[in-house]
Design a protein around this motif. Structure first.
Motif, PDB file in Angstrom:
ATOM      1  N   GLN A   8       0.835  -1.208   0.000  1.00  0.00           N
ATOM      2  CA  GLN A   8       0.000   0.000   0.000  1.00  0.00           C
ATOM      3  C   GLN A   8       0.870   1.258   0.000  1.00  0.00           C
ATOM      4  N   ARG A   9       1.918   1.269   0.809  1.00  0.00           N
ATOM      5  CA  ARG A   9       2.819   2.425   0.867  1.00  0.00           C
ATOM      6  C   ARG A   9       3.603   2.589  -0.433  1.00  0.00           C
ATOM      7  N   LEU A  10       3.968   1.467  -1.046  1.00  0.00           N
ATOM      8  CA  LEU A  10       4.665   1.542  -2.328  1.00  0.00           C
ATOM      9  C   LEU A  10       3.764   2.170  -3.383  1.00  0.00           C
ATOM     10  N   ARG A  11       2.522   1.790  -3.382  1.00  0.00           N
ATOM     11  CA  ARG A  11       1.578   2.366  -4.351  1.00  0.00           C
ATOM     12  C   ARG A  11       1.362   3.857  -4.097  1.00  0.00           C
ATOM     13  N   ALA A  12       1.404   4.260  -2.833  1.00  0.00           N
ATOM     14  CA  ALA A  12       1.278   5.684  -2.517  1.00  0.00           C
ATOM     15  C   ALA A  12       2.466   6.464  -3.064  1.00  0.00           C
ATOM     16  N   THR A  17       4.555  10.114  -9.176  1.00  0.00           N
ATOM     17  CA  THR A  17       5.487   9.917 -10.283  1.00  0.00           C
ATOM     18  C   THR A  17       4.734   9.928 -11.604  1.00  0.00           C
ATOM     19  N   PRO A  18       5.452  10.079 -12.712  1.00  0.00           N
ATOM     20  CA  PRO A  18       4.776  10.019 -14.019  1.00  0.00           C
ATOM     21  C   PRO A  18       4.486   8.587 -14.461  1.00  0.00           C
ATOM     22  N   CYS A  19       4.777   7.601 -13.625  1.00  0.00           N
ATOM     23  CA  CYS A  19       4.657   6.198 -14.012  1.00  0.00           C
ATOM     24  C   CYS A  19       3.340   5.596 -13.537  1.00  0.00           C
ATOM     25  N   ASP A  20       2.905   4.583 -14.258  1.00  0.00           N
ATOM     26  CA  ASP A  20       1.720   3.858 -13.819  1.00  0.00           C
ATOM     27  C   ASP A  20       2.063   2.454 -13.329  1.00  0.00           C
ATOM     28  N   ALA A  21       3.365   2.129 -13.249  1.00  0.00           N
ATOM     29  CA  ALA A  21       3.785   0.826 -12.726  1.00  0.00           C
ATOM     30  C   ALA A  21       5.250   0.895 -12.308  1.00  0.00           C
ATOM     31  N   LEU A  22       5.626  -0.029 -11.440  1.00  0.00           N
ATOM     32  CA  LEU A  22       7.015  -0.155 -11.002  1.00  0.00           C
ATOM     33  C   LEU A  22       7.525  -1.557 -11.315  1.00  0.00           C
ATOM     34  N   PHE A  23       8.789  -1.610 -11.734  1.00  0.00           N
ATOM     35  CA  PHE A  23       9.468  -2.872 -12.006  1.00  0.00           C
ATOM     36  C   PHE A  23      10.589  -3.001 -10.977  1.00  0.00           C
ATOM     37  N   ILE A  24      10.509  -4.035 -10.130  1.00  0.00           N
ATOM     38  CA  ILE A  24      11.451  -4.183  -9.017  1.00  0.00           C
ATOM     39  C   ILE A  24      12.118  -5.545  -9.127  1.00  0.00           C
ATOM     40  N   ASP A  25      13.455  -5.566  -9.082  1.00  0.00           N
ATOM     41  CA  ASP A  25      14.139  -6.855  -9.187  1.00  0.00           C
ATOM     42  C   ASP A  25      15.333  -7.007  -8.245  1.00  0.00           C
ATOM     43  N   HIS A  26      15.620  -5.993  -7.420  1.00  0.00           N
ATOM     44  CA  HIS A  26      16.750  -6.115  -6.493  1.00  0.00           C
ATOM     45  C   HIS A  26      16.376  -7.100  -5.377  1.00  0.00           C
ATOM     46  N   PRO A  27      17.242  -8.103  -5.072  1.00  0.00           N
ATOM     47  CA  PRO A  27      16.889  -9.136  -4.085  1.00  0.00           C
ATOM     48  C   PRO A  27      16.495  -8.591  -2.714  1.00  0.00           C
ATOM     49  N   VAL A  28      17.182  -7.536  -2.230  1.00  0.00           N
ATOM     50  CA  VAL A  28      16.861  -6.987  -0.911  1.00  0.00           C
ATOM     51  C   VAL A  28      15.498  -6.302  -0.940  1.00  0.00           C
ATOM     52  N   HIS A  29      15.220  -5.563  -2.008  1.00  0.00           N
ATOM     53  CA  HIS A  29      13.918  -4.914  -2.138  1.00  0.00           C
ATOM     54  C   HIS A  29      12.801  -5.958  -2.258  1.00  0.00           C
ATOM     55  N   LEU A  30      13.077  -7.026  -3.002  1.00  0.00           N
ATOM     56  CA  LEU A  30      12.083  -8.089  -3.134  1.00  0.00           C
ATOM     57  C   LEU A  30      11.809  -8.747  -1.785  1.00  0.00           C
ATOM     58  N   LEU A  44       6.186  -6.769 -10.469  1.00  0.00           N
ATOM     59  CA  LEU A  44       5.526  -5.753 -11.272  1.00  0.00           C
ATOM     60  C   LEU A  44       4.331  -5.246 -10.479  1.00  0.00           C
ATOM     61  N   VAL A  45       4.282  -3.936 -10.224  1.00  0.00           N
ATOM     62  CA  VAL A  45       3.248  -3.365  -9.363  1.00  0.00           C
ATOM     63  C   VAL A  45       2.604  -2.162 -10.034  1.00  0.00           C
ATOM     64  N   THR A  46       1.279  -2.172 -10.124  1.00  0.00           N
ATOM     65  CA  THR A  46       0.498  -1.005 -10.541  1.00  0.00           C
ATOM     66  C   THR A  46      -0.424  -0.633  -9.383  1.00  0.00           C
ATOM     67  N   GLN A  47      -1.267   0.376  -9.586  1.00  0.00           N
ATOM     68  CA  GLN A  47      -2.197   0.764  -8.528  1.00  0.00           C
ATOM     69  C   GLN A  47      -3.253  -0.316  -8.272  1.00  0.00           C
ATOM     70  N   ARG A  48      -3.500  -1.160  -9.236  1.00  0.00           N
ATOM     71  CA  ARG A  48      -4.547  -2.186  -9.070  1.00  0.00           C
ATOM     72  C   ARG A  48      -4.029  -3.608  -9.185  1.00  0.00           C
ATOM     73  N   GLU A  49      -2.947  -3.777  -9.892  1.00  0.00           N
ATOM     74  CA  GLU A  49      -2.437  -5.114 -10.162  1.00  0.00           C
ATOM     75  C   GLU A  49      -1.043  -5.283  -9.570  1.00  0.00           C
ATOM     76  N   ALA A  50      -0.649  -6.546  -9.366  1.00  0.00           N
ATOM     77  CA  ALA A  50       0.704  -6.871  -8.935  1.00  0.00           C
ATOM     78  C   ALA A  50       0.984  -8.309  -9.334  1.00  0.00           C
ATOM     79  N   CYS A  51       2.240  -8.573  -9.631  1.00  0.00           N
ATOM     80  CA  CYS A  51       2.609  -9.927 -10.031  1.00  0.00           C
ATOM     81  C   CYS A  51       4.070 -10.177  -9.648  1.00  0.00           C
TER      82      CYS A  51
END
Length: 263
Positions: A8-12, A17-30, A44-51
């Motif tokens: 929830q905080r990540l989506r906030a 930002t100008p983005c509608d999704a985030l791509f995260i792959d760093h092991p510590v962040h994951l 992969l995280v958007t305001q409504r979806e995540a995978c």
């Protein structure tokens, strides 16, 4: 840990930002976002979806232990997910992204363009790091526990000080002590330095033997439940020379003044 709240905080953070999704792959962040140790994974995280995207080694565990829908990594998966999630501007962490992942995202934009789908990739300044800076109560408890174990390790080392013991022998004994207490590893290579070696801040424990009336530098840290401790002490084995006591007092006063300014 409340991973739903972290999402929830990540989506906030994504909103301004100008983005509608985030791509995260760093092991510590994951690990921070999922609670999973993944040597290879993508989120992969958007305001409504995540995978959460993982390879076959992690599918069973990920499916059982994380709140995210899990997909098996395959070459065309992002080409399918990006349009399905309606992503047109994808943000990635400019400070942790590997060049191979930048190439992957660049190829992805070109592939989708040939399919008449527009996608831009945008570098962002450590979005997950912004979350990790502020610790929640569970993290603070883990940090205190790691610090407590770190100090126990220091007391253990002091109890082993005797003439002719080597720096390397103490480092070995410390590792055994901590692992028996449940630690996973050193936070960094321990700095245990006798005599003249103590002048080097990033010294590595060697075969120098301890002599009477020598300074002993102990700079150690331990990892417990994924959280690190770090502490540094200088003590004297025997009687220190007067000049060292004078310098030590100056440093002690400087430390006290610095702490007084902290808030």
């Amino acid at each position: 840990m409340d991973y739903a709240l972290r999402l929830q905080r990540l989506r906030a953070l994504l909103e301004p930002t100008p983005c509608d999704a985030l791509f995260i792959d760093h092991p510590v962040h994951l690990f921070y976002l999922t609670g999973l140790e993944l040597s290879l994974g993508k989120l992969l995280v958007t305001q409504r979806e995540a995978c959460l995207i993982v390879d076959g080694r992690y599918v069973e565990r990920s499916t059982q232990q994380t709140l995210y829908p899990v997909q098996i990594l395959k070459e065309s998966l992002l080409e399918e997910l990006i349009p399905a999630f309606g992503i047109h501007r994808l943000g990635f962490d400019r400070d942790t992204a590997a060049y191979r992942d930048f190439e992957l995202l660049t190829r992805l934009t070109e592939t989708l363009k040939r399919q008449t789908y527009s996608l831009e990739i945008t570098p962002l300044a450590s979005p997950v790091q912004q979350l990790r800076i502020i610790k929640d109560p569970e993290e603070i408890a883990c940090l205190r526990e790691a610090a407590r174990l770190g100090y126990q390790g220091y007391e253990f080392l002091v109890s082993l000080l005797e003439e002719s013991v080597t720096e390397a022998a103490l480092a070995f004994e410390l590792e055994c002590f901590w692992k028996k207490k449940g630690a996973s590893r050193f936070a960094f290579d321990p700095i245990i330095a006798f005599g003249a070696n103590s002048s080097m801040p990033h010294y590595r424990a060697g075969q120098t033997q301890l002599r009477l009336h020598s300074p002993v530098l102990i700079d150690i840290g331990v990892v417990l439940k994924h959280y690190h401790s770090d502490m540094t002490r200088v003590i004297f084995f025997g009687s220190p020379p007067r000049v060292m006591l004078e310098i030590y007092a100056i440093v002690e006063e400087a430390k006290a003044r610095a702490i007084a300014l902290c808030r």
